[in-house]
Scaffold this motif. Structure first.
Motif: not given
Length: 338
Positions: A10-14, A20-21, A43-47, A76-82
């Motif tokens: 997954v992605d996250a951030g400013p 997404h998370v 990324p760290s924002a996800m954490t 299996a995998l799940v993606f939530d990341h543009y």
């Protein structure tokens, strides 16, 4: 396969926010409720978001994903990341089942299952972007909404249209460009003794300024990294938020809302919500944003019948059971491929 191991990327951030998370976490919890084991990488924002909302959720360092031993430990995998597309999905999945959560329909996806909760999304939007046999789970019926929202649906809908006593402002966990403070400054002068619940993260741009304002304005309550979003949404009479994944939370509880568009990818869903009469929509990029926002806010404050009608229309958009539906479909695919 009775207990599949599923990796979420997954992605996250400013710039991209925390939606997404949060929706991935909701789907992961639905999968775990049906027997799966889930881990997250991002990324760290996800954490930081997981630390606040799901501290026990397992995490995998992004740098370790390329290692054969790490990759091989998942079924299996799940993606939530543009920012990831078909080549990335296939490189990490290596033939295992893949679910992609998307809103854009703007790139090729290496997916067996695609979830796109947009109310205006059609299967034709993904022509040529997914394998011919990919399953498309489209519309708000598949939106990942935490189960506590559905649990409060009936009582919340029963009191919609009552006099406005509380307004909920929740512009997103990452508070893009400090939009929360800007919205609060539009709202405060237009209220008398109406309470204002503000939801945001502790590290967001608006936090320190709003904390000072809250100390001298008794109407304001700040809710930082709150686990009580469902209760706050149910108790509010008007909502103000971005048209991201939290839109479906407000719909489940029929909260009459002003949607503030913050990014291009939010416009299709916002437009569809407006056409359905399920929300009022304003765009922060418009030159007359302040005037349009004030007009929308005052309409909801003054018109009880408009609030009742919007509550009914928004509640008809999403019932809050989408994560369980998606989890069941994906687990059946994993079992069939196992």
């Amino acid at each position: 396969m009775s207990n599949p191991r599923i990796l979420f990327v997954v992605d996250a951030g400013p710039l991209v926010g925390g939606g997404h998370v949060m929706r991935a976490l909701t789907l992961a919890q639905a999968l775990q409720a049906q027997g799966a084991t889930c881990s997250f990488s991002g990324p760290s924002a996800m954490t930081a978001i997981l630390d606040a909302y799901a501290p026990d959720m397992a995490r995998i360092d992004t740098a370790d994903l390329a290692q054969d031993s790490t990759s091989a430990s998942f079924d299996a995998l799940v993606f939530d990341h543009y920012g990831l597309g078909e080549s990335d999905h296939r490189a990490l999945a290596r033939g295992r089942p893949v679910l992609v959560v998307d809103d854009l329909a703007d790139r090729a996806l290496g997916a067996d299952v695609v979830v796109d909760a947009g109310p205006a999304r059609r299967a034709t939007d993904y022509l040529g972007l997914t394998p011919d046999d990919a399953r498309l789970l489209l519309g708000p019926g598949f939106a990942a909404v935490r189960p506590e929202f559905a649990a409060l649906r009936e009582p919340a809908l029963a009191w919609r249209g009552e006099p406005v006593q509380r307004i909920l402002i929740a512009m997103g966990l990452t508070d893009v460009d400090g939009i929360t403070a800007r919205v609060v400054e539009r709202v405060r002068p237009r209220l008398n003794d109406t309470g204002i619940d503000i939801v945001l993260g502790a590290e967001t741009p608006s936090y320190s300024g709003l904390l000072k304002i809250a100390r001298r304005d008794p109407r304001i309550l700040l809710h930082v990294d709150t686990p009580h979003m469902a209760r706050l949404t149910a108790e509010a009479d008007i909502g103000i938020g971005a048209p991201g994944s939290s839109t479906w939370e407000r719909c489940v509880l029929g909260l009459p809302s002003v949607l503030v568009v913050l990014a291009e990818n939010q416009r299709p869903a916002a437009r569809a919500m407006a056409e359905l009469g399920a929300a009022l929509v304003v765009d922060v990029a418009d030159a007359d944003f302040d005037t349009a926002f004030d007009r929308a806010l005052m309409k909801l404050l003054r018109d009880a019948e408009a609030r009742r009608e919007m509550a009914a229309r928004s509640a008809g958009v999403c019932d809050g059971l989408g994560a369980g539906r998606t989890a069941e479909i994906f687990l059946k695919l994993i079992a069939a491929r196992g």
